[in-house]
Design a protein around this motif. Structure first.
Motif, PDB file in Angstrom:
ATOM      1  N   VAL A 179       0.840  -1.199   0.000  1.00 31.99           N
ATOM      2  CA  VAL A 179       0.000   0.000   0.000  1.00 31.99           C
ATOM      3  C   VAL A 179       0.872   1.246   0.000  1.00 31.99           C
ATOM      4  O   VAL A 179       0.641   2.193  -0.762  1.00 31.99           O
ATOM      5  CB  VAL A 179      -0.934  -0.009   1.227  1.00 31.99           C
ATOM      6  CG1 VAL A 179      -1.744   1.283   1.287  1.00 31.99           C
ATOM      7  CG2 VAL A 179      -1.858  -1.216   1.191  1.00 31.99           C
ATOM      8  N   HIS A 180       1.897   1.253   0.849  1.00 31.21           N
ATOM      9  CA  HIS A 180       2.804   2.406   0.894  1.00 31.21           C
ATOM     10  C   HIS A 180       3.536   2.599  -0.428  1.00 31.21           C
ATOM     11  O   HIS A 180       3.768   3.736  -0.856  1.00 31.21           O
ATOM     12  CB  HIS A 180       3.816   2.234   2.028  1.00 31.21           C
ATOM     13  CG  HIS A 180       3.262   2.547   3.382  1.00 31.21           C
ATOM     14  ND1 HIS A 180       2.788   3.785   3.729  1.00 31.21           N
ATOM     15  CD2 HIS A 180       3.096   1.768   4.486  1.00 31.21           C
ATOM     16  CE1 HIS A 180       2.375   3.767   4.985  1.00 31.21           C
ATOM     17  NE2 HIS A 180       2.543   2.551   5.465  1.00 31.21           N
ATOM     18  N   ALA A 181       3.913   1.515  -1.084  1.00 29.04           N
ATOM     19  CA  ALA A 181       4.615   1.635  -2.362  1.00 29.04           C
ATOM     20  C   ALA A 181       3.723   2.316  -3.401  1.00 29.04           C
ATOM     21  O   ALA A 181       4.183   3.175  -4.170  1.00 29.04           O
ATOM     22  CB  ALA A 181       5.054   0.255  -2.853  1.00 29.04           C
ATOM     23  N   TRP A 192       2.620   7.302  -6.527  1.00 24.15           N
ATOM     24  CA  TRP A 192       1.719   8.279  -7.125  1.00 24.15           C
ATOM     25  C   TRP A 192       1.771   9.629  -6.444  1.00 24.15           C
ATOM     26  O   TRP A 192       1.447  10.654  -7.054  1.00 24.15           O
ATOM     27  CB  TRP A 192       0.302   7.719  -7.152  1.00 24.15           C
ATOM     28  CG  TRP A 192       0.211   6.634  -8.178  1.00 24.15           C
ATOM     29  CD1 TRP A 192       0.186   5.287  -7.975  1.00 24.15           C
ATOM     30  CD2 TRP A 192       0.226   6.821  -9.594  1.00 24.15           C
ATOM     31  NE1 TRP A 192       0.165   4.625  -9.177  1.00 24.15           N
ATOM     32  CE2 TRP A 192       0.189   5.534 -10.192  1.00 24.15           C
ATOM     33  CE3 TRP A 192       0.259   7.934 -10.426  1.00 24.15           C
ATOM     34  CZ2 TRP A 192       0.181   5.354 -11.567  1.00 24.15           C
ATOM     35  CZ3 TRP A 192       0.249   7.759 -11.799  1.00 24.15           C
ATOM     36  CH2 TRP A 192       0.212   6.476 -12.350  1.00 24.15           C
ATOM     37  N   GLN A 193       2.227   9.663  -5.214  1.00 23.00           N
ATOM     38  CA  GLN A 193       2.459  10.954  -4.579  1.00 23.00           C
ATOM     39  C   GLN A 193       3.571  11.707  -5.302  1.00 23.00           C
ATOM     40  O   GLN A 193       3.539  12.935  -5.415  1.00 23.00           O
ATOM     41  CB  GLN A 193       2.808  10.760  -3.104  1.00 23.00           C
ATOM     42  CG  GLN A 193       2.775  12.039  -2.277  1.00 23.00           C
ATOM     43  CD  GLN A 193       3.000  11.784  -0.809  1.00 23.00           C
ATOM     44  OE1 GLN A 193       3.895  11.019  -0.438  1.00 23.00           O
ATOM     45  NE2 GLN A 193       2.210  12.395   0.045  1.00 23.00           N
ATOM     46  N   ALA A 194       4.549  10.954  -5.798  1.00 23.30           N
ATOM     47  CA  ALA A 194       5.648  11.576  -6.546  1.00 23.30           C
ATOM     48  C   ALA A 194       5.220  11.967  -7.960  1.00 23.30           C
ATOM     49  O   ALA A 194       5.763  12.918  -8.534  1.00 23.30           O
ATOM     50  CB  ALA A 194       6.837  10.619  -6.611  1.00 23.30           C
ATOM     51  N   ALA A 195       4.247  11.247  -8.537  1.00 27.85           N
ATOM     52  CA  ALA A 195       3.853  11.488  -9.933  1.00 27.85           C
ATOM     53  C   ALA A 195       2.772  12.555 -10.071  1.00 27.85           C
ATOM     54  O   ALA A 195       2.730  13.258 -11.089  1.00 27.85           O
ATOM     55  CB  ALA A 195       3.374  10.181 -10.566  1.00 27.85           C
ATOM     56  N   LEU A 196       1.902  12.677  -9.072  1.00 24.66           N
ATOM     57  CA  LEU A 196       0.769  13.594  -9.165  1.00 24.66           C
ATOM     58  C   LEU A 196       1.107  14.954  -8.558  1.00 24.66           C
ATOM     59  O   LEU A 196       1.998  15.056  -7.713  1.00 24.66           O
ATOM     60  CB  LEU A 196      -0.444  13.003  -8.441  1.00 24.66           C
ATOM     61  CG  LEU A 196      -1.020  11.702  -8.996  1.00 24.66           C
ATOM     62  CD1 LEU A 196      -2.150  11.209  -8.085  1.00 24.66           C
ATOM     63  CD2 LEU A 196      -1.525  11.889 -10.421  1.00 24.66           C
ATOM     64  N   PRO A 197       0.386  16.005  -8.963  1.00 24.62           N
ATOM     65  CA  PRO A 197       0.563  17.301  -8.303  1.00 24.62           C
ATOM     66  C   PRO A 197       0.231  17.202  -6.813  1.00 24.62           C
ATOM     67  O   PRO A 197      -0.570  16.370  -6.395  1.00 24.62           O
ATOM     68  CB  PRO A 197      -0.436  18.210  -9.035  1.00 24.62           C
ATOM     69  CG  PRO A 197      -0.739  17.520 -10.324  1.00 24.62           C
ATOM     70  CD  PRO A 197      -0.614  16.052 -10.055  1.00 24.62           C
TER      71      PRO A 197
END
Length: 348
Positions: A216-218, A223-228
């Motif tokens: 889940v963390h991965a 996506w935290q790094a990919a999304l605004p």
């Protein structure tokens, strides 16, 4: 006396127990109090912690989202009352699957109620005004990022542009298991939300059992790094990072029958199991009081004892399920608490 196990004996060709739907909320622990909000603005380099600064951060975030949508040519849907979001997103997921695409397949925008920090001036000289902050209910735009992920399949992340910048994650453990089985070249026949058959049931069971908080963390980190995001890398280095909390967790059991179960010995009555021959029986239980302790272990129900303190990154769980909370709310005053009752640890 016959039991369910004896009635099903020799008639189950596939039995899978797996995590089903997962709904989690991401929150920033260091933005939960008025003083923390003021410290956040001071850490951002603003000598006066004005609510106008929070407004600017939110507007900048919305501009990032619009630019992200334009750069990647992502379809955008503005939801209205009565829309079934899942059905609308399903067509975009299906198109991405046909084309072999992973990534954000659609962005949905909906005006929904949420709790946010609102501030106003409370005295002080013009050169150094004083501001107070309180949590209030507002109806801002919520942004749904529908994602086809190579490890999790269809999922979504919901965000809002107002502090304390909460996020919500929807994941599905059955879809995760399908992706893992496909990556390992394990042949299976899928149900809409599960499995109908598999050439290697033991390997599939092992995959389902291996799902952990680390997976889940991965997903969230990727996506935290990919999304605004309204939070910068510098904010996260200062400790303004999201933690995850359970809102809902479902466990499903699927049994595939190869024929009608036999009746109890010496009985002329028909079996109480009524299911088409060679069809699946599915059972689902839902809980938010579940916990995972240690690496690669199954989800367990909450016990009456206190949960162990997580040793590393964790997912916390609320004290009571939503249905229990609604019933209790009718008979007792509402209480606020920021202390989780249980936790999930990836054991790293």
């Amino acid at each position: 006396m016959a039991t369910i196990s004896s009635l099903l004996a020799d008639h189950v060709s596939l039995q899978v127990r797996s995590v089903d739907r997962l709904f989690l909320q991401g929150y920033v622990p260091r933005l939960m109090t008025e003083g923390q909000v003021i410290r956040f603005l001071l850490d951002r380099g603003f000598p006066i912690p004005s609510p106008a600064v929070l407004g600017k951060i939110g507007r900048d975030y919305v501009n990032q989202i619009n630019q992200f949508i334009a750069d990647h040519e992502i379809p955008t849907v503005r939801f209205v009352k009565g829309d079934v979001k899942e059905e609308i997103a399903r067509t975009h997921f299906a198109r991405a699957e046909r084309e072999g695409r992973y990534g954000v397949v659609m962005v949905g925008v909906a005006q929904e109620k949420t709790s946010a920090w609102r501030g106003w001036r409370d005295g002080g000289p013009d050169g150094h005004p004083h501001f107070v902050y309180r949590r209030q209910s507002i109806f801002p735009h919520n942004y749904y990022f529908y994602i086809r992920d190579p490890d999790w399949g269809p999922a979504f992340i919901k965000t809002v542009a107002y502090a304390p910048f909460p996020v919500w994650l929807y994941l599905n453990g059955n879809e995760w298991a399908k992706q893992q089985a496909a990556q390992r070249d394990i042949s299976f026949k899928a149900l809409d939300n599960g499995f109908a058959s598999c050439e290697n049931p033991e390997a599939l069971a092992a995959i389902c059992h291996s799902l952990s908080a680390g997976d889940v963390h991965a997903f969230f980190d990727r996506w935290q790094a990919a999304l605004p995001s309204p939070l910068t890398d510098e904010d996260r280095r200062r400790g303004y990072a999201h933690a995850l909390a359970f809102r809902q967790l479902e466990i499903s059991d699927t049994a595939r029958l190869t024929g009608r179960p036999r009746a109890a010995p010496g009985s002329r009555r028909r079996s109480p199991i009524s299911s088409p021959s060679d069809g699946p029986i599915r059972l689902r239980s839902s809980s938010v009081g579940a916990s995972v302790a240690g690496p690669r272990v199954g989800f367990t129900r909450r016990s009456s004892t206190a949960a162990p303190r997580p040793r590393s990154r964790s997912i916390t769980a609320p004290r009571r399920s939503s249905s229990t909370s609604k019933r209790a709310a009718r008979s007792e005053p509402r209480q606020r608490s920021t202390t989780p009752a249980t936790s999930v640890s990836d054991g790293s």
